[in-house]
Design an enzyme around this catalytic site. Structure first.
Site, PDB file in Angstrom:
ATOM      1  N   HIS A  59      11.625 -13.425  29.871  1.00  0.00           N
ATOM      2  CA  HIS A  59      12.319 -12.285  30.472  1.00  0.00           C
ATOM      3  C   HIS A  59      11.832 -11.988  31.891  1.00  0.00           C
ATOM      4  O   HIS A  59      12.549 -11.393  32.682  1.00  0.00           O
ATOM      5  CB  HIS A  59      12.143 -11.036  29.601  1.00  0.00           C
ATOM      6  CG  HIS A  59      12.946 -11.081  28.335  1.00  0.00           C
ATOM      7  ND1 HIS A  59      12.447 -11.631  27.187  1.00  0.00           N
ATOM      8  CD2 HIS A  59      14.206 -10.679  28.059  1.00  0.00           C
ATOM      9  CE1 HIS A  59      13.372 -11.543  26.233  1.00  0.00           C
ATOM     10  NE2 HIS A  59      14.448 -10.975  26.739  1.00  0.00           N
ATOM     11  N   GLY A  60      10.598 -12.346  32.173  1.00  0.00           N
ATOM     12  CA  GLY A  60      10.063 -12.074  33.511  1.00  0.00           C
ATOM     13  C   GLY A  60       8.550 -12.208  33.492  1.00  0.00           C
ATOM     14  O   GLY A  60       7.935 -12.248  32.429  1.00  0.00           O
TER      15      GLY A  60
END
Lengths: 339, 476
Positions: free
Chosen positions: B327-328
């Site tokens: 996701h990051g």
């Protein structure tokens, strides 16, 4: 068999839902003609007009015996005059309410003044923040004027097609075609509304002067150092000019003191010789020209090119105070004598 | 800018595409060519630079795939696969995580008293990079393993990578089922169109009427939680749980809906995750295309549940950490993944296999299901706080505010939105689960369908009055 039935159900349901939406849309003519809808929230803060008028009425009612001052104009006026500060300067013997609405031109303001403010609010003094470009025979002004007089009531103004994004253009045309779309913001539950964007939250702050423009901090920095002449050379809108003269006469007849103020702009002087000479004809007591005023040539007074921030509003309010001081004192004395 | 399904421009684009596409009835190659052009247009209009990168990734992955397919020697095949995976991971890492390292680097410089500006180093994040890179990796692995039996044509591979309904935020499709659909001759199918229409409407309803309204109402809380008391904190935190579901499942519904109009079925990305009674069940229903990807390409290759309890726990934790990093690069995402890893380990530890001899009274059974369901929902909600917060500090502050009294008015608006949103989502989920499909209106009488569609369209129009918020997963 079931698949075929479902398919024909799908056609029917789509046609039915479209017919349903069209029917409701057409039926909306009735409440529209009965003036049951408020203006949508889509442009400027013209959606606040009914709310602000009602609030102004109740504030004036609570402050009977004081001199009633209303301020009219567009967004520039809205961000320029600090009502509470002006009242403070007059030792609260006056009660001032800022009825400027973003996105309104001169003709719209004249109509509001004539049809609503004067009969319903009965002000003693009108301060009118009015600039040369409010009188122009421009597509923008014409669009607004056309809508103002062609509709049962002046309400939906998703106009100003100039510089619209594609989404805004779709929104504009939809609001022309569909009443369901046009008045949609009337049905948006207030509990779901975002605070401090539009609507009553703006008016709520008016009295305490964050005055519908919460961005009072210095956010605008201009690189300009020279003062530029900006010629407003669009032809004047004849109807607006006629009605403007009529309303001035009407104010004079009714003995309502009014001051026309041309707003200030950062490092710009707006030029329109015809209007300038007309305004000057009104006389010094009735016209305050801040256009190119050296006191306003200062970036720190603006939140953008031609909208003042709180510093600018403070200066503007003070200048208005100085300009109307004599007149107000005379009026206050006459009220005291009457009492 | 065409990236958003709720952008009116997208509807023009789609309305233009549909007749062209279906006029080419059964002409497979031409239809696929139109899909490729439309998808490239959809992506390129947004940003030409990002599109060029995407094109480069497509070409490189196709060539590596071709290499894997043509090489006979297994060891060589494996080496090429590893090269392919490494290239994809570097590509993803560079564009997705470099900004995170730049931020840390700049902070370090500033600490040392040296000035360095972030803007001079920052790079643009290509839209949908996590989704299409994972798709590319699965394509290479499937070719290597033989799950994908034949090498697709350049055209089909191009469509597989770029197919516009899924490029921005998934689902992460597998090559074999997707490409086999591309090879089939397609004619316009009214049943698919009907179900596509319902999916689009439901998705848009969830996005505009539920997710967007929540988004604007809770953004202040997540910017500065310390200003708010426990009542606001409770509602804001639970509302985010609803927002992310409405937003992402809404997007997935719309993606599936638009694909159905084009005669292509995309994987179902959500299966009523908030009705789950334990964390493993939650992950079987949440972002299915990612969770199954992680299962097939990370968890199982790591050994899965073979090799004893300890190894299973370790594999679960690693897999969830990778899901978080996907996701990051922020610490909050990593911690979110870690937390879910821990949840899954505890879940595995305490969950016993069902005892066929033990029969429970329906009341007791319902009570157990309700309480475990509520507990799962609360645990998931706590984890979402880390996912939503812009920093670890804000996440902790948001959780701390649950227990702090602040003299602020009771958030009636948040309560109203919570009741409204949870009712809508629960009703939709309930009927979808009961009917075992997401397109729940198709079997209703036509007049009833018509009324429902009219109400939904009207509500979407009204709710659109407020500020538009981009799809959450479009940022990944």
């Amino acid at each position: 068999m079931k698949v075929e039935k479902n398919n024909s159900n799908f056609y029917k349901s789509i046609i039915f839902s479209i017919l349903l939406l069209i029917t409701i849309d057409i039926l909306f003519i009735i409440p529209e003609n009965e003036n049951l809808f408020e203006e949508p929230y889509d442009w400027g803060n013209r959606g606040d007009i009914p709310f602000k008028i009602n609030e102004c009425k109740s504030i004036f009612a609570e402050n009977q015996g004081k001199l009633k001052i209303i301020v009219i104009g567009d967004s520039r006026g809205q961000q320029a005059l600090w009502s509470q500060e002006l009242d403070k300067k007059f030792d609260n013997q006056t009660i001032t309410y800022n009825l400027c609405f973003a996105g309104t031109g001169a003709l719209f303001q004249i109509s509001l003044l004539q049809e609503i403010f004067l009969p319903q609010l009965q002000p003693d003094i009108v301060i009118w923040d009015l600039s040369f470009n409010d009188f122009g025979d421009t597509p923008v002004q014409n669009e607004q004027n056309r809508e103002l007089f062609s509709l049962p009531r002046a309400r939906y103004y998703t106009n100003y097609k100039i510089n619209m994004t594609s989404e805004e253009q779709i929104s504009y045309y939809l609001s022309k075609i569909s009443r369901l779309y046009r008045y949609r913001s009337n049905f948006f539950p207030s509990v779901f509304r975002v605070e401090s964007t539009k609507g009553e939250n703006i008016a709520k702050y008016e009295r305490t002067y964050q005055a519908g423009f919460l961005e009072t901090e210095q956010i605008f920095i201009s690189n300009e150092t020279d003062i530029r002449n900006l010629t407003i050379n669009s032809p004047l809108h004849n109807e607006t000019m006629t009605k403007f003269q009529q309303i001035r006469q009407s104010l004079q007849t009714k003995g309502i003191y009014h001051l026309i103020v041309h707003p200030a702009h950062d490092h710009q002087i707006w030029i329109n010789k015809e209007l300038q000479s007309l305004f000057i004809e009104f006389g010094e007591d009735f016209f305050l020209d801040l256009n190119g005023d050296s006191r306003f040539v200062n970036h720190t007074l603006y939140s953008n090119k031609d909208h003042l921030n709180s510093n600018g509003a403070s200066l503007y309010t003070n200048l208005i105070y100085e300009k109307i001081q004599v007149q107000v004192n005379l009026m206050l004395e006459s009220i005291q004598e009457e009492n | 800018m065409l990236y958003s399904f709720t952008d009116p421009l997208f509807f023009y684009f789609f309305a233009l595409l549909i007749p062209i596409y279906w006029l080419l009835n059964r002409k497979v190659k031409l239809q696929n060519f139109i899909l490729l052009i439309a998808s490239y247009l959809f992506y390129a209009i947004g940003n030409l630079g990002i599109f060029t990168l995407f094109l480069l990734s497509t070409i490189v992955n196709y060539l590596i795939g071709l290499w894997i397919f043509r090489v006979d020697d297994n060891l060589k095949k494996k080496r090429v696969l590893v090269v392919g995976i490494v290239i994809n991971v570097i590509y993803l890492g560079f564009f997705k995580y470099l900004n995170f390292f730049i931020d840390s680097f700049v902070s370090l410089f500033n600490l040392l008293g040296l000035s360095l500006s972030k803007s001079s180093l920052s790079i643009l994040l290509p839209i949908g990079i996590s989704f299409y890179t994972f798709q590319a990796i699965s394509f290479l692995v499937d070719l290597y393993k033989g799950t994908l039996k034949s090498m697709p044509s350049v055209l089909n591979f191009g469509v597989y990578m770029a197919f516009f309904p899924k490029i921005v935020a998934g689902p992460i499709e597998r090559a074999e089922p997707f490409i086999s659909q591309l090879n089939q001759p397609k004619t316009f199918d009214m049943e698919k169109a009907s179900s596509g229409f319902q999916l689009i409407l439901i998705g848009m309803f969830k996005k505009v009427v539920v997710a967007d309204i929540i988004a604007v109402k809770i953004q202040d809380f997540f910017s500065n939680p310390a200003r708010y008391g426990s009542a606001t904190a409770i509602f804001a935190i639970f509302l985010y749980t609803l927002q992310i579901y409405a937003d992402f499942s809404g997007y997935s519904n719309m993606a599936r809906g638009f694909s159905k109009f084009l005669g292509i079925n995309l994987i179902k990305n959500f299966d009523y995750p908030y009705l789950a009674t334990n964390l493993r069940e939650f992950w079987r229903g949440w972002h299915i295309s990612l969770s199954t990807w992680i299962r097939d390409y990370i968890y199982i290759p790591l050994g899965g549940s073979r090799g004893g309890k300890k190894k299973t726990y370790k594999n679960s934790l690693y897999s969830m950490l990778i899901a978080g990093i996907w996701h990051g690069a922020g610490l909050t995402f990593i911690f979110w993944g870690f937390l879910h890893g821990i949840y899954l380990i505890i879940n595995r530890k305490i969950q016993k296999p069902p005892d066929p001899d033990r029969t429970l009274k329906p009341n007791k059974k319902f009570l157990i299901k309700a309480s475990t369901g509520a507990l799962t929902f609360i645990l998931v909600t706590i984890a979402w706080v880390f996912f939503r917060a812009s920093s670890f500090k804000i996440a902790l502050s948001a959780l701390k505010q649950l227990f702090v009294r602040v003299n602020t008015p009771f958030p009636v608006d948040l309560l109203a939105i919570f009741i409204f949103s949870s009712c809508i989502l629960f009703i939709l989920d309930f009927f979808q689960k009961k009917l075992n499909k997401h397109e729940i209106f198709g079997d209703l009488p036509w007049y009833f369908q018509g009324i429902i569609y009219a109400i939904m369209i009207y509500m979407i129009v009204i709710w659109n009055v407020e500020i538009y918020t981009p799809f959450i997963y479009a940022g990944f």
